[in-house]
Design an enzyme around this catalytic site. Structure first.
Site, PDB file in Angstrom:
ATOM      1  CB  CYS A   1      19.137 -11.904  -0.177  1.00  0.00           C
ATOM      2  SG  CYS A   1      20.766 -12.420   0.421  1.00  0.00           S
TER       3      CYS A   1
ATOM      4  CB  CYS B   1      20.180 -15.790   2.956  1.00  0.00           C
ATOM      5  SG  CYS B   1      20.561 -14.146   3.576  1.00  0.00           S
TER       6      CYS B   1
ATOM      7  CG  ASP C   1      -5.178 -48.630 -17.968  1.00  0.00           C
ATOM      8  OD1 ASP C   1      -5.074 -49.598 -18.737  1.00  0.00           O
ATOM      9  OD2 ASP C   1      -5.782 -48.680 -16.878  1.00  0.00           O
TER      10      ASP C   1
ATOM     11  CG  ASP D   1      -4.250 -48.946 -11.951  1.00  0.00           C
ATOM     12  OD1 ASP D   1      -3.011 -49.003 -12.098  1.00  0.00           O
ATOM     13  OD2 ASP D   1      -4.989 -49.933 -12.050  1.00  0.00           O
TER      14      ASP D   1
ATOM     15  CG  ASP E   1      -1.758 -49.222 -16.156  1.00  0.00           C
ATOM     16  OD1 ASP E   1      -1.917 -50.117 -16.992  1.00  0.00           O
ATOM     17  OD2 ASP E   1      -2.699 -48.640 -15.595  1.00  0.00           O
TER      18      ASP E   1
END
Length: 738
Positions: free
Chosen positions: A16, A19, A426, A625, A629
């Protein structure tokens, strides 16, 4: 020197939300832990710890002492977890069947044949196996938690059923106590046993549903072959994946899955890489080409030299990333954790107040009502639905994203994406194919062939995508590189080299200005044409002299225009960043329908652009990429990398689009919104259920219409609430993005 390690361990024996909270608290108390979170739906512990202060074995020992278990072995831990879960499921199934076999006749005795001689004794006999055998785990776990000063769902079930049973036992053997006071000695054996039967049934349904939420992981793991054929001493030998080592020569036959990341040393074939890259067309592979684990050999047989094996392959990293993401917590989950952490003690208090309130208001004659109401509060208030609401939604949402080749790093990224109102793209490799080619070139002195030799030598040392296009063009023309004497990369502008004690340079028009090189009227006229057609321009010169202008084209992806339109339909503003000049950038933006763009953008400019948007109160997603960038990606609220097979920037970005299809971007944003909406729906119904259920169970409506919730119905309602959250989340996986 200590090193922070991040690992995910399967957790066993959790039942649960309480737990999960207990395991998390246990781990966080250990020395060297910097962060820990437990996912109830996935049954996993994600932990960051200092490896010189703590070991996985010590973590397991602490968790064992708290009444749970961890799988800390690295090899086959997912398989072992599935095996343990299957064993638990089968054991639970037997306990459910056993509990109902004894509970059904008891219900008949309690409701239909209650006047049979010794009916109470018969019910006592039938209830003992249910409590002692089939419901034993509730009492054992509750006792373990009590010794640690903690509580969970087992505490509520154990207390409620024990109270009902002991009260009934007293009434069975000492009925005179109540007769002497003018009261009827009722027994509630059926309530105790049916509560256990319903709770076990709910747990069984939850376990089955949990298996469905893990479908994405199982699908990914299914891509991993179990064995491989290795060439050793000139003979093929079949070994398990765990036995493979780097530099092993692995034989792959037609139709087989490739077991390692490596390069072809012998043979050729076509390989289906769609499961990794998302690209549907099989890729031709020849000697020295790279192949990835999990991809499928289509035709020829070949031999691979293993470069990455086991957990270091791209596929293994993807599986690990999805698992970690599914095990992470959304910000809202941390609030829920705080609530569930105190929920059980609060419920115990409400139950006690209910019992006392009944006796104070209604008097001793309503003792049975008081006890039943207190028991009903204990049963109905289990916080399992709250604990499952967020993790099940995240598991399904992140798993669904993985099906579409969208890798989401964590729950925070998923939650952040829904808030994005500006996407910054980009140009190269994101909006365009990323495979630039030289369309044309114009040389001031074409007869001077050694200029091309120098240009080739210079561009061979550059890592820029445009350099690759120039190199390919010159090499196809049979040009040989000159022996240059020096090389310098100028960030965001280009490169320069030294040849025969003279400086040569190649790059953008910013480099042209730096060297104060003039442009002839002929070149100026052609430049306008090249740029208006959307070509990128590379200038090549010597000292203050411009030698050549090279026009390079990079085709816009077929899906980019549609992706931009779809993002606009979602109400997202689109911006484009590029290092190209104003005319080129304008031409590309016009074709894509983008009105806001920045040309001549250096890495610092890109970061500043993102920052300015954020200062305007915008939530910005940057798509690039993951390398060129990096500054802008780091600055953005959500960083998204366009993946390309082995070049995927999984470690850089919060989200990785594994294919080159930009249409995945609007899908990712849409999926984020749908998943967060699902989390809120789950939490709403879980909270509403408890807010309505607890007062009814306490007997609030009894003075109005005589309604008193039977503990059996309370247990059924509790089980239904948890299962309904699971089913709602799983059904989401079927209609999401459709």
């Amino acid at each position: 020197m200590s090193k922070i390690e991040k690992k995910t361990f399967p957790v066993l024996n959790m039942h649960c939300a309480g737990c999960a909270t207990n395991v998390e608290r246990t781990i966080k108390k250990l020395p060297g832990i910097s962060d820990a979170s437990v996912n109830l739906a996935a049954n996993t512990l994600s932990v960051a710890y200092e490896n010189d202060k703590l070991t996985p074995g010590e973590m397991r020992a602490a968790v064992l002492a708290a009444g749970y278990d961890l799988i800390v072995e690295e090899e086959n831990k997912q398989e072992r977890q599935q095996e343990e879960q299957q064993k638990h499921y089968q054991s639970l199934k037997k306990r459910v069947i056993g509990a109902w076999i004894f509970s059904v006749p008891m219900l008949l005795l309690a409701m239909v044949f209650m006047h049979l001689p010794y009916a109470n004794v018969l019910m006592l006999v039938l209830s003992v196996p249910v409590l002692v055998l089939f419901g034993r785990s509730f009492y054992v776990n509750a006792w373990k938690q009590a010794k640690l000063g903690r509580s969970n769902m087992d505490t509520l079930v154990a207390l409620s059923t024990a109270i009902a049973f002991l009260f009934s036992l007293f009434n069975t053997f000492f009925p005179e106590f109540w007769y002497n006071r003018g009261l009827e000695p009722h027994v509630y054996y059926e309530a105790a046993t049916v509560i256990i039967a319903f709770v076990l049934t709910g747990k069984l349904m939850e376990e089955r549903a949990k298996g469905n939420t893990s479908a994405a992981i199982r699908k990914l793991m299914g891509l991993q072959p179990k064995t491989a054929r290795v060439l050793r001493n000139g003979k093929e030998e079949e070994v398990t994946i765990a036995e493979l080592q780097v530099n092993d020569l692995v034989v792959v036959r037609p139709g087989e899955q490739i077991p390692v990341d490596g390069i072809l040393t012998d043979g050729d074939s076509f390989v289906d890489e769609s499961m990794i890259s998302g690209e549907p067309v099989p890729v031709e592979k020849k000697t020295d080409d790279k192949v990835l684990a999990g991809t499928i050999n289509q035709k020829g047989s070949f031999v691979i030299k293993a470069l990455q094996v086991g957990k270091h392959t791209v596929l293994a990293r993807i599986i690990s990333m999805v698992q970690e993401a599914q095990g992470s917590k959304a910000p809202v989950q941390r609030i829920v954790d705080q609530i569930t952490g105190i929920f059980v003690p609060v419920v115990l208090g409400i139950s006690l107040l209910t019992f006392i309130g009944w006796l104070l208001i209604a008097g001793p004659d309503y003792f049975s009502h008081a006890m039943l109401s207190a028991v009903s509060v204990l049963v109905i208030a289990c916080p399992c639905a709250l604990g499952l609401a967020t993790p099940t939604a995240l598991m399904v949402g992140i798993g669904k994203a993985a099906d579409y080749h969208i890798l989401i790093k964590d729950a925070v990224a998923l939650e952040q994406m829904r808030k994005v109102d500006v996407v910054v793209l980009d140009k190269t490799g994101t909006l365009t194919e990323g495979h630039p080619t030289v369309s044309t070139s114009l040389w001031e002195r074409p007869e001077e062939e050694h200029f091309k030799d120098v240009l080739l030598a210079a561009e061979l040392k550059s890592e820029h995508p445009l350099a690759e296009a120039i190199v390919a063009e010159l090499q196809e023309s049979g040009i040989e590189p000159a022996a240059i004497e020096g090389f310098k990369s100028i960030t965001g502008k280009g490169i320069q080299v030294v040849y025969n004690e003279q400086v040569y340079w190649a790059g953008s028009h910013k480099l042209l200005k730096d060297f104060s090189a003039g442009i002839s009227d002929t070149m100026a006229g052609m430049l306008v044409q090249y740029q208006s057609a959307g070509n990128s321009i590379v200038y090549f010169g010597r000292e203050h002299e411009l030698l050549a202008v090279i026009a390079i084209t990079d085709q816009i992806k077929a899906t980019s225009v549609e992706a931009v339109k779809e993002l606009k339909r979602q109400g997202v503003e689109i911006c484009m960043l590029t290092g190209d000049g104003e005319r080129t950038a304008s031409a590309v933006a016009r074709k894509l329908g983008i009105t806001r763009f920045m040309a001549d953008a250096l890495p610092d400019d890109k970061e500043l652009f993102v920052r300015e948007l954020q200062l305007q109160g915008k939530k910005v997603a940057m798509v690039g990429d993951g390398i060129n960038d990096s500054q802008a990606l780091a600055r953005a609220d959500v960083s998204i990398a366009m993946g390309k097979g082995t070049d995927i920037a999984m470690d850089v970005a919060m989200v990785t689009l594994m294919t080159s299809d930009l249409l995945l971007l609007p899908k990712a944003l849409s999926l984020s919104k749908q998943t967060v909406r699902l989390i809120h729906q789950n939490l709403f119904w879980a909270f509403i259920y408890n807010l309505i259920g607890i007062p009814i169970a306490a007997g609030l409506l009894f003075p109005v219409n005589g309604l008193l919730l039977n503990p059996m119905l309370a247990s059924a309602a509790m089980a239904f609430s948890s299962v309904s959250v699971m089913i709602h989340s799983i059904s989401f996986g079927k209609y999401a993005l459709k």
